[in-house]
Enzyme design. Structure first.
Site, PDB file in Angstrom:
ATOM      1  NE  ARG A 133      -3.823   2.306   0.857  1.00 45.31           N
ATOM      2  CZ  ARG A 133      -3.694   3.623   0.816  1.00 45.31           C
ATOM      3  NH1 ARG A 133      -2.572   4.179   0.467  1.00 45.31           N
ATOM      4  NH2 ARG A 133      -4.701   4.394   1.141  1.00 45.31           N
TER       5      ARG A 133
ATOM      6  CD  GLU B 268     -11.385   2.963  -2.837  1.00 46.33           C
ATOM      7  OE1 GLU B 268     -11.378   1.794  -3.244  1.00 46.33           O
ATOM      8  OE2 GLU B 268     -10.583   3.386  -1.984  1.00 46.33           O
TER       9      GLU B 268
ATOM     10  NE  ARG C 262      -3.702  -2.537   2.499  1.00 41.11           N
ATOM     11  CZ  ARG C 262      -4.610  -1.598   2.245  1.00 41.11           C
ATOM     12  NH1 ARG C 262      -5.124  -1.503   1.029  1.00 41.11           N
ATOM     13  NH2 ARG C 262      -5.002  -0.756   3.167  1.00 41.11           N
TER      14      ARG C 262
END
Length: 156
Positions: free
Chosen positions: A46, A54, A88
């Site tokens: 990330r 998004e 992540r």
């Protein structure tokens, strides 16, 4: 003297704990999340300090494509010191020719500075410049930050 030592230890603790991953980008999930192949395993990364639209949000697919054009299929190095609650790696992604993807995404209007978590004081300056130039998502008269969009569209 002990105070100075403790202060220096605190100051440089982030550097002491920093780790690095190097590998090929095998997948770009969206404008701020990638997968890197390292030692025959994929590691989800990330991009720290930023938040990209998004995929279902305006400019979402465009943002993903911007990151793909920069790093998909290429070798990158990722410096990090932590993971998030999803496991992540939270990192700064650097291309072989020295471009930091996190900064590049903000500079090109493909991502917002994630103010709530940002630790890079240079990013807000880059965002203001991108906004002034109406780069990328800043073409929109009223762009909605991803964290607000997610809040409103949880069921999508």
């Amino acid at each position: 003297m002990l105070r100075i030592y403790c202060f220096m230890l605190f100051l440089f603790s982030g550097f002491l704990c920093a780790k690095e991953i190097e590998g090929k980008v095998v997948r770009v999930l969206d404008g701020d999340t990638i997968e890197v192949l390292q030692d025959k395993k994929t590691v989800r990364i990330r991009l720290i300090n930023i938040d990209a639209p998004e995929n279902k949000q305006p400019f979402g697919r465009w943002s993903t494509n911007q990151l793909k054009s920069l790093i998909a299929g290429r070798i990158v190095s990722v410096s990090y010191s932590q993971t998030d609650r999803y496991g992540r790696v939270l990192g700064r992604v650097m291309t072989a020719n020295g471009i930091e993807a996190n900064r590049w995404m903000v500079q090109n209007g493909a991502a917002w500075v994630y103010d709530k978590y940002n630790t890079d004081p240079s990013l807000p300056v880059l965002q203001r410049e991108a906004r002034k130039k109406k780069s990328g998502l800043w073409l929109d008269n009223a762009p909605v930050p991803p964290w607000e969009w997610r809040q409103k569209n949880r069921n999508l």
